[in-house]
Each structure stands twice: as structure tokens, then as C-alpha cells.
Motif scaffolding. Sequence first.
Motif, PDB file in Angstrom:
ATOM      1  N   GLN A 158     -28.195  51.306  -5.398  1.00  0.00           N
ATOM      2  CA  GLN A 158     -26.897  51.285  -4.724  1.00  0.00           C
ATOM      3  C   GLN A 158     -25.737  51.420  -5.695  1.00  0.00           C
ATOM      4  O   GLN A 158     -24.750  52.106  -5.411  1.00  0.00           O
ATOM      5  CB  GLN A 158     -26.724  49.973  -3.964  1.00  0.00           C
ATOM      6  CG  GLN A 158     -27.690  49.748  -2.850  1.00  0.00           C
ATOM      7  CD  GLN A 158     -27.440  48.417  -2.185  1.00  0.00           C
ATOM      8  OE1 GLN A 158     -26.306  47.955  -2.092  1.00  0.00           O
ATOM      9  NE2 GLN A 158     -28.498  47.782  -1.726  1.00  0.00           N
TER      10      GLN A 158
ATOM     11  N   MET B 266     -22.785  54.074  -5.379  1.00  0.00           N
ATOM     12  CA  MET B 266     -21.438  53.603  -5.065  1.00  0.00           C
ATOM     13  C   MET B 266     -20.435  53.998  -6.148  1.00  0.00           C
ATOM     14  O   MET B 266     -19.271  54.291  -5.861  1.00  0.00           O
ATOM     15  CB  MET B 266     -21.436  52.084  -4.882  1.00  0.00           C
ATOM     16  CG  MET B 266     -22.203  51.593  -3.667  1.00  0.00           C
ATOM     17  SD  MET B 266     -21.464  52.062  -2.092  1.00  0.00           S
ATOM     18  CE  MET B 266     -20.051  50.969  -2.048  1.00  0.00           C
TER      19      MET B 266
ATOM     20  N   ILE C 264     -21.845  59.453   0.138  1.00  0.00           N
ATOM     21  CA  ILE C 264     -23.227  58.973   0.097  1.00  0.00           C
ATOM     22  C   ILE C 264     -23.890  59.299   1.427  1.00  0.00           C
ATOM     23  O   ILE C 264     -23.330  59.034   2.492  1.00  0.00           O
ATOM     24  CB  ILE C 264     -23.285  57.451  -0.144  1.00  0.00           C
ATOM     25  CG1 ILE C 264     -22.619  57.083  -1.474  1.00  0.00           C
ATOM     26  CG2 ILE C 264     -24.724  56.951  -0.119  1.00  0.00           C
ATOM     27  CD1 ILE C 264     -22.463  55.580  -1.674  1.00  0.00           C
TER      28      ILE C 264
ATOM     29  N   PRO D 274     -18.048  56.130  -0.492  1.00  0.00           N
ATOM     30  CA  PRO D 274     -18.596  54.801  -0.764  1.00  0.00           C
ATOM     31  C   PRO D 274     -17.838  53.651  -0.110  1.00  0.00           C
ATOM     32  O   PRO D 274     -18.458  52.718   0.419  1.00  0.00           O
ATOM     33  CB  PRO D 274     -18.526  54.701  -2.301  1.00  0.00           C
ATOM     34  CG  PRO D 274     -18.615  56.118  -2.755  1.00  0.00           C
ATOM     35  CD  PRO D 274     -17.882  56.924  -1.732  1.00  0.00           C
TER      36      PRO D 274
END
Length: 357
Positions: A194, A198, A204, A218
Motif C-alpha cells: 500500500q 499511495m 491506484i 490515492p
Amino acid sequence: MVQVVFEKVSKAYGDTVAIPGLDLVIESGEFVSLLGPSGCGKSTTLRMLAGLEQPSSGSIRIGDRDVVNLAPAARDIAMVFQSYALYPHMTVAENICYPLKKRGVAKADRAIKLAEVAALLQLEPLLARKPGQLSGGQQQRVALGRALVREPSVFLLDEPLSNLDASLRAHMRAELIELHRRLGKTMVYVTHDQLEAMTMSSRIAVMRAGELQQFAPPDEIYNRPANVFVAGFIGTPAMALADGSLADGGGHLVVHVGPLAVALPYAAAARPDAVTVGIRPEDVLVGEGPWQAQVRLVEPTGYETIVALDAGGLALTARVPGSNALRVGETVAFDLRRERIHLFDKSDGRRWEPAGR
């Protein structure tokens, strides 16, 4: 720079459907991460784009070309693998220049491109070495150099940092962000991390069981997750999720979750019968408030302390700044940032927004 488009793309292995039907548009110059748990289809998606897997149906376009029936070498892409895939008997310089040599590029022109890429990736002192003499981070930079020297329209990166230790991953993340800024090329990046997604991505694509759950920047993924899966998957520590219900509180919306009745500053318009309530750790305020909870776990991390709470059967996690003197078993007061509570329709798991939010 080119746009990448997946249109109704499916992939099946016999009777097993890995990708049921993917629609995804990656704009020119974007850095897009495909993020999800193991087996969600993100690597399969990348391999279909690279030409290493053949879709069962649908079209994949790079620019104005449908590339489904084109060989990988004809797609104007370059791929960086998790394993680096360097030739151990070749020097760094030879590894980087190999794609150009294979294409018949003149030696003098290869030397010019090598100098440019080596300077960009700070590889000049390493050009005479072989892969076995390099660290993991250095090998990854060589793999990037071999991709860069081809000057492709699209870069594909398949978990390229997963073999590095934590400090090297952080360093390479920064290098990749800067590289993307300089080149402005379209990059598609597969990761299960993650933090990588991010910090690096323009947008994403969160995937689950081969299906796209949300495709957004993000901050939107984190602050406005599209459904319960995205809400629970994104964030460390994870968002607390619990069954709840909604009621009219005299013009305001009241959320009932566990033993709590939380008045929200929104109108009580048409609402689902049942909801899943999501509360992120940073939105649990320990120390003062109308409710009490028992401390179940204390995890100091240095700059903050992660605290697991039991509020009458409702499990919550809180972030407490700095080192904290909380002890397991003690009772603490807490409050919630009401405007930050997430609500999902229990019937389909999708995000539900109160009127006025």
C-alpha cells in the motif's frame, strides 16, 4: 506518451476465470499502480499488457493500436521484473545496451545512450562490474537502465522493489518518483504494498478477484473508499468495520454501532436499512469524550502508539501521538471525529453518502 486502454478484457485458465471483464483507461504520462492482495489478477493484467499472456477476450490498446495480437517486442513497452532478470555473464554496460545491440543499433549510438542512462541512474562507477558484484538496489537500477535505454512509450514494473530491504525500498521509491517526473512517461506498476502505491501513484487501481474495485487518486482511495473491501484493504492499521444501523435524530442522522449512538451533522434523508460502519484509527480520539473503552493492546512505534480498544464489544484501533503511558486493562475515555465516519450499504457493500455530506 500514449494512453493505455483495457476494454472488456477477460482471462480464463480452463474453467477458472482470473479476470472476468476489465475496463480500465490509463492516461498518457500517468503513474498507475495495480494494487490488491495475492491472486487478485494484478500481475495477470500486467502480463496481458506486456504480451506475456493472451487475453481470452477483449481488446488492449496502446496509443491507437490494438496490441492483443502483437508480439511483446512490437508493443513499444519495456518491463522491469521482480527478479531483475540480468545476464550474469555480462557487465552492467552490456546488460543495459543489450536491447539496443539486439535491434542492430550502431556501437557509437549505443555508447551515447549508455552514457545518458548511466548518468540518470548514477551507474557510471558500476559499468564494468557484473551483476554478482552489485547490491540489490544497484541491480534494480541496472534493470531500470536496460528498460530506459529502449525509450519505450510505456514502462511496466512488476513488484520491482519487493526483494529489497525496507531502507532500500524507500530510497528506490524516491528514485522512481523522480524518474517518472523527469521522463513523463506512462508507467504501470504492480504491487501489493500500500505504501508504494499511495506514495508513487497518480491513480491506484484496487483489484479483487480479477475485478476493479476502485480507480482513483490515492487521497480519494483513502478518504472515500468505494466499498467495504477497499475500506478494509487500504490503511495500516486497518479501518475498524462493524455492523450498524441508521436512525433519524430530529433532523440529524444517528449511527448506531455497538453500544454507541453517534449523531452526525447530516440530514436524515432516505437511507439503507443496515450499514457497515468504518472508523479509521486516526479518527478515534483517546483521552476525552462521551464514551469509554478498555485498552486491549499497546504497540509503541516511536513517533506514535497504536492502541487496540474494546468499547463494549466494539473493537476499535487508535493512533496516539508519541510514547504513551496507557496500560493494557485500563479504561479510557474516547471520542470520534463524526464527520470522518464511513458508511457502506450492508446490502451491496458500496459507499453510502448522507445528504449534505
